[in-house]
Design an enzyme around this catalytic site. Structure first.
Site: not given
Length: 219
Positions: A192-194
């Site tokens: 997840s790039h978050a």
């Protein structure tokens, strides 16, 4: 050891605007693939009569537990944070049906304890079929690891088509192969790039490489 969830203070968190951008606006996830040099690790595994999968699982989980970006999630109140430690959730393949189940094991930083724990769990739950979760009561602080032992893949990608608050990585490794005088292992991380940029995922993969190289020297 009881897992501990550390709540992040979003107001002072240096990554807060990046998390919001990739979790609520762009909603981006990505895969990163690399070859891990496991030459010394395979020699160590074979020399000691060990099974490769639990050995590699230890290497991966040790690296994951070095990096809090890959131990993140939400608690029951919806607060963002990270676990002090995560345990492996991994797949078992049933040759008769060609279908998998998955189980989980307790994590231990001590290699010998971890290895024996995983072998025992694989034996205990290895014949449980007809379900996906062969071992019940999977804890919330887990990390998913799978293996494709039939293929030395050059790339791997996956995606989900529903909204999810899942922040843990999904880790996959394939069949190792010889190149020159070295043994290489295809390795893929779905992120997840978050919670993790390219830097963090590269660090995780480099940590896996470091542990794979150093484990035989410590034994």
């Amino acid at each position: 050891m009881e897992p501990i969830f550390h709540v992040i203070d979003r107001k002072s968190w240096e990554r807060n605007i990046h998390f919001d951008y990739y979790y609520n606006q762009i909603k981006c996830k990505y895969n990163l693939n690399a070859n891990i040099d496991v030459t010394e690790l395979v020699e160590f595994q074979k020399g000691h009569g060990l099974k490769f999968f639990p050995v590699m699982l230890y290497v991966i989980m040790k690296a994951v537990n070095w990096n809090k970006e890959f131990r993140m999630g939400f608690n029951d109140e919806g607060e963002l944070g990270y676990w002090n430690e995560v345990v492996p959730c991994y797949t078992l393949f049933h040759d008769e049906s060609k279908i998998f189940t998955d189980i989980w094991s307790e994590y231990n930083n001590d290699f010998e304890i971890f290895y024996k724990t995983v072998l025992n769990d694989m034996q205990t739950y290895g014949n449980v079929t007809g379900v996906i979760k062969a071992r019940p009561d999977q804890p919330k602080n887990f990390c998913s690891v799978s293996c494709l032992p039939w293929l030395s893949f050059t790339g791997f990608a996956q995606d989900t088509y529903t909204e999810t608050s899942f922040l843990f990585p999904l880790i996959m490794f394939g069949k190792y192969f010889e190149q020159g005088r070295r043994i290489l292992l295809p390795f893929s991380v779905f992120v997840s790039h978050a919670v993790a940029d390219g830097y963090h995922t590269c660090k995780l993969i480099n940590d896996v490489q470091e542990i794979a190289k150093s484990l035989p020297e410590q034994k």
